[in-house]
Design a protein around this motif. Structure first.
Motif, PDB file in Angstrom:
ATOM      1  N   ASN A  58      -1.375  -1.792  -2.639  1.00 12.42           N
ATOM      2  CA  ASN A  58      -0.038  -1.726  -2.049  1.00 12.42           C
ATOM      3  C   ASN A  58      -0.004  -0.760  -0.871  1.00 12.42           C
ATOM      4  O   ASN A  58       0.612  -1.038   0.163  1.00 12.42           O
ATOM      5  CB  ASN A  58       0.989  -1.307  -3.101  1.00 12.42           C
ATOM      6  CG  ASN A  58       1.247  -2.389  -4.123  1.00 12.42           C
ATOM      7  OD1 ASN A  58       1.068  -3.581  -3.844  1.00 12.42           O
ATOM      8  ND2 ASN A  58       1.662  -1.996  -5.319  1.00 12.42           N
ATOM      9  N   TRP A  59      -0.674   0.384  -1.036  1.00 11.37           N
ATOM     10  CA  TRP A  59      -0.696   1.341   0.066  1.00 11.37           C
ATOM     11  C   TRP A  59      -1.464   0.781   1.253  1.00 11.37           C
ATOM     12  O   TRP A  59      -1.044   0.945   2.402  1.00 11.37           O
ATOM     13  CB  TRP A  59      -1.326   2.669  -0.380  1.00 11.37           C
ATOM     14  CG  TRP A  59      -1.234   3.719   0.679  1.00 11.37           C
ATOM     15  CD1 TRP A  59      -0.255   4.647   0.847  1.00 11.37           C
ATOM     16  CD2 TRP A  59      -2.154   3.917   1.782  1.00 11.37           C
ATOM     17  NE1 TRP A  59      -0.492   5.421   1.965  1.00 11.37           N
ATOM     18  CE2 TRP A  59      -1.660   4.985   2.567  1.00 11.37           C
ATOM     19  CE3 TRP A  59      -3.335   3.299   2.173  1.00 11.37           C
ATOM     20  CZ2 TRP A  59      -2.304   5.445   3.705  1.00 11.37           C
ATOM     21  CZ3 TRP A  59      -3.984   3.751   3.324  1.00 11.37           C
ATOM     22  CH2 TRP A  59      -3.471   4.811   4.074  1.00 11.37           C
ATOM     23  N   VAL A  60      -2.580   0.144   1.009  1.00  9.17           N
ATOM     24  CA  VAL A  60      -3.377  -0.422   2.104  1.00  9.17           C
ATOM     25  C   VAL A  60      -2.566  -1.467   2.860  1.00  9.17           C
ATOM     26  O   VAL A  60      -2.569  -1.514   4.097  1.00  9.17           O
ATOM     27  CB  VAL A  60      -4.692  -1.017   1.564  1.00  9.17           C
ATOM     28  CG1 VAL A  60      -5.435  -1.781   2.660  1.00  9.17           C
ATOM     29  CG2 VAL A  60      -5.589   0.087   0.997  1.00  9.17           C
ATOM     30  N   ASN A  61      -1.843  -2.325   2.135  1.00 10.20           N
ATOM     31  CA  ASN A  61      -0.991  -3.318   2.790  1.00 10.20           C
ATOM     32  C   ASN A  61       0.094  -2.645   3.631  1.00 10.20           C
ATOM     33  O   ASN A  61       0.396  -3.070   4.753  1.00 10.20           O
ATOM     34  CB  ASN A  61      -0.361  -4.235   1.754  1.00 10.20           C
ATOM     35  CG  ASN A  61      -1.352  -5.249   1.199  1.00 10.20           C
ATOM     36  OD1 ASN A  61      -2.395  -5.504   1.791  1.00 10.20           O
ATOM     37  ND2 ASN A  61      -1.036  -5.823   0.058  1.00 10.20           N
ATOM     38  N   TYR A  62       0.703  -1.614   3.063  1.00 15.06           N
ATOM     39  CA  TYR A  62       1.737  -0.848   3.780  1.00 15.06           C
ATOM     40  C   TYR A  62       1.165  -0.220   5.052  1.00 15.06           C
ATOM     41  O   TYR A  62       1.770  -0.296   6.136  1.00 15.06           O
ATOM     42  CB  TYR A  62       2.304   0.208   2.833  1.00 15.06           C
ATOM     43  CG  TYR A  62       2.668   1.540   3.432  1.00 15.06           C
ATOM     44  CD1 TYR A  62       3.905   1.742   4.055  1.00 15.06           C
ATOM     45  CD2 TYR A  62       1.795   2.632   3.332  1.00 15.06           C
ATOM     46  CE1 TYR A  62       4.244   2.988   4.574  1.00 15.06           C
ATOM     47  CE2 TYR A  62       2.128   3.870   3.844  1.00 15.06           C
ATOM     48  CZ  TYR A  62       3.351   4.050   4.467  1.00 15.06           C
ATOM     49  OH  TYR A  62       3.673   5.277   4.977  1.00 15.06           O
ATOM     50  N   PHE A  63      -0.009   0.378   4.947  1.00 17.40           N
ATOM     51  CA  PHE A  63      -0.631   1.020   6.107  1.00 17.40           C
ATOM     52  C   PHE A  63      -0.983  -0.016   7.171  1.00 17.40           C
ATOM     53  O   PHE A  63      -0.694   0.173   8.363  1.00 17.40           O
ATOM     54  CB  PHE A  63      -1.881   1.781   5.663  1.00 17.40           C
ATOM     55  CG  PHE A  63      -2.667   2.365   6.799  1.00 17.40           C
ATOM     56  CD1 PHE A  63      -2.260   3.534   7.410  1.00 17.40           C
ATOM     57  CD2 PHE A  63      -3.815   1.738   7.271  1.00 17.40           C
ATOM     58  CE1 PHE A  63      -2.980   4.080   8.468  1.00 17.40           C
ATOM     59  CE2 PHE A  63      -4.543   2.272   8.320  1.00 17.40           C
ATOM     60  CZ  PHE A  63      -4.120   3.449   8.923  1.00 17.40           C
ATOM     61  N   LEU A  64      -1.586  -1.119   6.769  1.00 22.69           N
ATOM     62  CA  LEU A  64      -2.001  -2.132   7.741  1.00 22.69           C
ATOM     63  C   LEU A  64      -0.822  -2.859   8.364  1.00 22.69           C
ATOM     64  O   LEU A  64      -0.935  -3.392   9.468  1.00 22.69           O
ATOM     65  CB  LEU A  64      -2.958  -3.124   7.081  1.00 22.69           C
ATOM     66  CG  LEU A  64      -4.343  -2.550   6.752  1.00 22.69           C
ATOM     67  CD1 LEU A  64      -5.173  -3.565   5.982  1.00 22.69           C
ATOM     68  CD2 LEU A  64      -5.074  -2.109   8.019  1.00 22.69           C
ATOM     69  N   GLU A  65       0.325  -2.896   7.675  1.00 21.02           N
ATOM     70  CA  GLU A  65       1.529  -3.454   8.295  1.00 21.02           C
ATOM     71  C   GLU A  65       1.858  -2.700   9.580  1.00 21.02           C
ATOM     72  O   GLU A  65       2.191  -3.298  10.603  1.00 21.02           O
ATOM     73  CB  GLU A  65       2.701  -3.383   7.320  1.00 21.02           C
ATOM     74  CG  GLU A  65       4.097  -3.494   7.930  1.00 21.02           C
ATOM     75  CD  GLU A  65       4.386  -4.837   8.590  1.00 21.02           C
ATOM     76  OE1 GLU A  65       5.357  -4.915   9.364  1.00 21.02           O
ATOM     77  OE2 GLU A  65       3.649  -5.809   8.337  1.00 21.02           O
ATOM     78  N   SER A  66       1.753  -1.368   9.547  1.00 18.53           N
ATOM     79  CA  SER A  66       2.018  -0.567  10.748  1.00 18.53           C
ATOM     80  C   SER A  66       0.962  -0.803  11.816  1.00 18.53           C
ATOM     81  O   SER A  66       1.276  -0.894  13.004  1.00 18.53           O
ATOM     82  CB  SER A  66       2.038   0.924  10.386  1.00 18.53           C
ATOM     83  OG  SER A  66       3.118   1.214   9.529  1.00 18.53           O
TER      84      SER A  66
END
Length: 559
Positions: free
Chosen positions: A270-278
């Motif tokens: 979830n964090w990786v997805n959140y980071f890569l969204e930015s």
């Protein structure tokens, strides 16, 4: 595997776009690539581990297998002790795919020092102590000898000099010597952090990449003459919202990064997805960047789960054309072809992994960096640091001593160092009523757009409908208001806890400027539009910026 990954990432992208703002950015993203470097750096041994040599070698073998599985281009950077090991030489020459790059990792080890004819001062053949493991602890002449020895050995093994050299930090004398004599193309250094492992790097070009000053490799240069023409890419992938305040009020920070060993960050899907969204989907100006991969000292058992998860996501993003995965050398060549001086870039994060309503925007140029933060109960400029290529590093001419090193730029707003855990600093929008009473204006729901070359525009309104526009330009910040409220009397104000007042750099407040001094270096913040008011004892404000016709323009060029 590939089909399932594509389906998962497509759902993630669509969900992320739905939850964030909308912008017509198809053309922008074509011109503004999203670049991922996979960088694994390699030590021969680590005194902190049992069976260290065996574990570290196994880790690199598994990293190569994973890279080859996806046919990714990756960069493997070698410390001198691992470079001279025949087992690693055979591994690289027989197992690594042809898209990959081999370069140098610039931590100094006992075999390296002794090969250069210098006395080793460590208790083990590799130590993390700053004045032993990094060239900041050696004289300029010793630094050159260390470079010459490494380069000669590398060429003897691989038939050419390395094109990429990375480290938690490489001093400017060493970096310039590597470029001038051996033609290196790219470098990388640590993310911003305070005290982690004894290394403090604070106030620098946030993420992305920059051309460093010949006097200070942490400081972006403003001119072609004053820069080392080797782009330095920032490593590890910091959480744009939460890394900055991590440990605020204390003496150091924890780590919230893309490194695949951290359960609440790079090991968490979830964090990786959140980071890569930015990184992938939000405005970034010239380009956006992240570094994946891991040092082998963490061992394969600790990194396997997170790294394999990240690779499935990266593979899917690359398949649908959202990112470029390339070696550090390739990225360095591209950067040098595109930019004669450090470009303006941005990181935009408008979705909160913790669902607390927090949002942030980072802006960088060769003149300054700035950070906006929306919290569930406030808004502020969390950080502004100016860049000046003439601000000389403490270690440019003289070796550092002790187990830490410190690199800074020029603070204007510094929430981390100037705050306590209970009282957090920020340059805030303030409303003053007819009785002289002040209250904070809280703006929300930011809309972020790229409004021109190097220009990022942020529009945000308060609950009454007063609209504030903040435009970041390469050398200035424009703040304006379109008021809905009649006779709105607003300003920007900075309060700092009294116990932190001794840290402030400000020396003189003039009508159109603030003069400051940091580490014996004088600098100035000019107010092109609007005026400056120094604080007074009655309201605890250090200074206020007063608009003229609802506009403030802050000159960040240092002129």
């Amino acid at each position: 595997m590939r089909l399932k990954s594509i389906i998962c990432i497509t759902v993630f992208i669509l969900t992320s776009i739905t939850n964030s703002f909308c912008t017509n950015n198809k053309e922008t993203y074509t011109k503004s690539p999203r670049i991922i470097n996979i960088i694994n750096f390699i030590r021969q041994t680590d005194y902190r581990l049992e069976n260290a040599d065996e574990q570290l070698f196994e880790t690199v073998m598994e990293q190569i297998k994973l890279v080859n599985k996806y046919d990714f281009p990756a960069t493997f950077l070698f410390q001198y002790d691992a470079l001279i090991n025949p087992a690693y030489q055979k591994l690289m020459k027989t197992r690594l795919n042809s898209k990959c790059e081999i370069g140098a990792w610039w931590e100094i080890t006992q075999p390296h020092v002794e090969a250069a004819g210098i006395e080793w001062r460590g208790n083990h053949s590799w130590v993390s102590t700053a004045n032993i493991a990094f060239t900041t602890g050696y004289s300029p002449e010793e630094r050159e000898r260390l470079v010459d020895v490494y380069m000669a050995k590398f060429k003897d093994i691989y038939g050419k000099y390395p094109r990429s050299v990375g480290s938690w930090y490489i001093d400017s004398h060493t970096l310039a010597y590597m470029y001038d004599k051996y033609g290196i193309i790219a470098s990388c250094n640590c993310k911003d952090q305070v005290g982690t492992d004894g290394y403090t790097l604070w106030g620098g070009y946030w993420n992305q990449a920059y051309y460093p000053s010949r006097k200070n490799a942490y400081m972006p240069a403003q001119t072609i003459k004053g820069q080392i023409p080797v782009p330095i890419f920032r490593m590890l992938g910091s959480d744009p919202i939460y890394q900055y305040d991590n440990g605020i009020g204390g003496n150091g920070q924890g780590v919230i990064s893309l490194e695949p060993v951290y359960h609440d960050a790079g090991k968490n899907r979830n964090w990786v997805n959140y980071f890569l969204e930015s990184i992938v989907n939000q405005p970034s100006l010239a380009f956006n960047y992240a570094q994946a991969g891991q040092e082998n000292s963490f061992t394969w058992g600790a990194m396997q789960e997170g790294l394999e998860m990240q690779f499935t996501i990266l593979d899917s993003l690359m398949t649908v054309g959202k990112i470029r995965i390339e070696t550090l050398e390739h990225s360095g060549n591209w950067f040098r072809e595109q930019f004669k001086v450090t470009p303006a870039t941005a990181i935009t994060t408008l979705v909160d992994i913790h669902n607390q309503g927090n949002k942030t925007v980072w802006y960088n140029s060769r003149f300054y960096r700035a950070n906006l933060l929306w919290e569930n109960d406030g808004f502020c400029f969390r950080d502004i640091h100016l860049f000046n290529e003439n601000f000389e590093s403490d270690y440019l001419r003289t070796p550092g001593t002790g187990n830490q090193f410190f690199y800074f730029t020029l603070p204007v707003i510094d929430r981390f160092f100037w705050s306590t855990s209970e009282d957090r600093v920020g340059l805030r929008i303030i409303k003053t009523n007819k009785n002289g009473e002040k209250e904070e204006i809280i703006i929300t729901n930011p809309i972020v757009t790229e409004s021109g070359k190097g220009i990022l525009k942020v529009v945000s309104t308060d609950k009454i409908g007063n609209k504030f526009t903040i435009s970041f330009h390469e050398n200035k910040i424009n703040i304006s208001c379109s008021p809905k409220e009649k006779d709105l009397n607003w300003s920007l104000g900075l309060r700092v806890p009294k116990q932190k007042a001794n840290l402030l750099p400000f020396t003189i407040f003039e009508e159109k400027a603030i003069k400051a001094k940091f580490k014996n270096f004088n600098y100035k913040i000019n107010c092109i539009e609007g005026t400056v008011e120094g604080g007074n004892a009655t309201d605890d404000y250090i200074f206020s910026l007063i608009p003229y016709k609802d506009k403030i323009i802050i000159d960040c060029s240092g002129k």
